[in-house]
Scaffold this motif. Structure first.
Motif, PDB file in Angstrom:
ATOM      1  N   GLN A  45       0.817  -1.212   0.000  1.00 45.68           N
ATOM      2  CA  GLN A  45       0.000   0.000   0.000  1.00 45.68           C
ATOM      3  C   GLN A  45       0.852   1.264   0.000  1.00 45.68           C
TER       4      GLN A  45
ATOM      5  N   VAL B 217       2.155   1.790  -3.643  1.00 44.77           N
ATOM      6  CA  VAL B 217       1.221   2.344  -4.630  1.00 44.77           C
ATOM      7  C   VAL B 217       0.663   3.712  -4.230  1.00 44.77           C
ATOM      8  N   SER B 218       0.840   4.102  -2.958  1.00 47.14           N
ATOM      9  CA  SER B 218       0.338   5.424  -2.560  1.00 47.14           C
ATOM     10  C   SER B 218       1.143   6.494  -3.290  1.00 47.14           C
TER      11      SER B 218
ATOM     12  N   THR C 208      -0.090   6.188  -9.674  1.00 45.09           N
ATOM     13  CA  THR C 208      -1.342   6.015 -10.403  1.00 45.09           C
ATOM     14  C   THR C 208      -1.278   4.688 -11.159  1.00 45.09           C
ATOM     15  N   PRO C 209      -1.437   3.573 -10.431  1.00 48.50           N
ATOM     16  CA  PRO C 209      -1.375   2.276 -11.113  1.00 48.50           C
ATOM     17  C   PRO C 209      -2.628   2.069 -11.970  1.00 48.50           C
TER      18      PRO C 209
ATOM     19  N   GLU D  47      -6.025   0.350 -13.468  1.00 52.58           N
ATOM     20  CA  GLU D  47      -7.197  -0.153 -12.756  1.00 52.58           C
ATOM     21  C   GLU D  47      -7.052  -1.618 -12.358  1.00 52.58           C
ATOM     22  N   TRP D  48      -6.430  -2.435 -13.217  1.00 53.90           N
ATOM     23  CA  TRP D  48      -6.314  -3.862 -12.902  1.00 53.90           C
ATOM     24  C   TRP D  48      -5.434  -4.080 -11.674  1.00 53.90           C
TER      25      TRP D  48
ATOM     26  N   LYS E  18      -5.260  -1.947  -9.110  1.00 55.16           N
ATOM     27  CA  LYS E  18      -6.142  -1.581  -7.996  1.00 55.16           C
ATOM     28  C   LYS E  18      -7.098  -2.736  -7.678  1.00 55.16           C
ATOM     29  N   GLU E  19      -7.633  -3.350  -8.732  1.00 62.21           N
ATOM     30  CA  GLU E  19      -8.543  -4.478  -8.529  1.00 62.21           C
ATOM     31  C   GLU E  19      -7.808  -5.655  -7.882  1.00 62.21           C
TER      32      GLU E  19
ATOM     33  N   THR F 274      -5.282  -5.454  -5.887  1.00 63.63           N
ATOM     34  CA  THR F 274      -5.078  -5.083  -4.484  1.00 63.63           C
ATOM     35  C   THR F 274      -6.311  -5.416  -3.647  1.00 63.63           C
ATOM     36  N   ALA F 275      -7.486  -5.215  -4.214  1.00 64.14           N
ATOM     37  CA  ALA F 275      -8.731  -5.480  -3.495  1.00 64.14           C
ATOM     38  C   ALA F 275      -9.050  -6.967  -3.411  1.00 64.14           C
TER      39      ALA F 275
END
Length: 146
Positions: A52, A55-56, A59-60, A62-63, A65-66, A68-69
């Motif tokens: 975290q 990546v803070s 601007t990674p 979208e994939w 970010k997904e 990470t979730a």
């Protein structure tokens, strides 16, 4: 220099590293097994915290970010990377249904103290996350060449 690596070069390095390819075979009998897959490693608090922080401020895509979730990615084991007398951990994930064209290699310092990543995309080339030094960039690319 390393920031200008082409995506084709990244793919060439990947093919030279079966341990990080999506179709990696299990290790031969008697060979030490590799580490956990990246998604498993990121369930450990100190590693997800390092991720975290990495990546803070970035601007990674979208994939990423997904990922990470969900931590849902290819079951590719992490590999050890010796650096400065310590063992770092290199993990891999990629964009679902477009793995060849969108790949992420993340290097964790021992005990998850820090994390840096090399993001390869057919569209944008190589992007570094977590502001890795040239030494860390060399460790990532060097591990992929072996």
């Amino acid at each position: 220099m390393l920031g200008r690596l082409s995506f084709a070069f990244l793919l060439a390095m990947l093919t030279a590293v079966p341990a990080l390819s999506q179709e990696a075979a299990p290790p031969p009998a008697g060979e030490a097994s590799k580490g956990p897959v990246l998604g498993q490693l990121l369930k450990v608090p100190k590693y997800i915290y390092a991720w975290q922080l990495m990546v803070s401020g970035e601007t990674p895509p979208e994939w990423v970010k997904e990922y990470t979730a969900t931590l849902d990615g290819p079951p590719v084991p992490t590999i050890p990377v010796p650096l400065d007398g310590e063992i770092y951990t290199l993990g891999f994930t990629c964009k679902p249904n477009d793995c060849e064209n969108n790949q992420l290699y993340v290097l964790f310092a021992p005990e998850g103290r820090d994390a840096w990543a090399m993001l390869g995309s057919q569209a944008t080339g190589i992007t570094w996350l977590g502001r890795p030094s040239e030494r860390i960039q060399d460790a990532i690319t060097g591990a992929l060449r072996k």
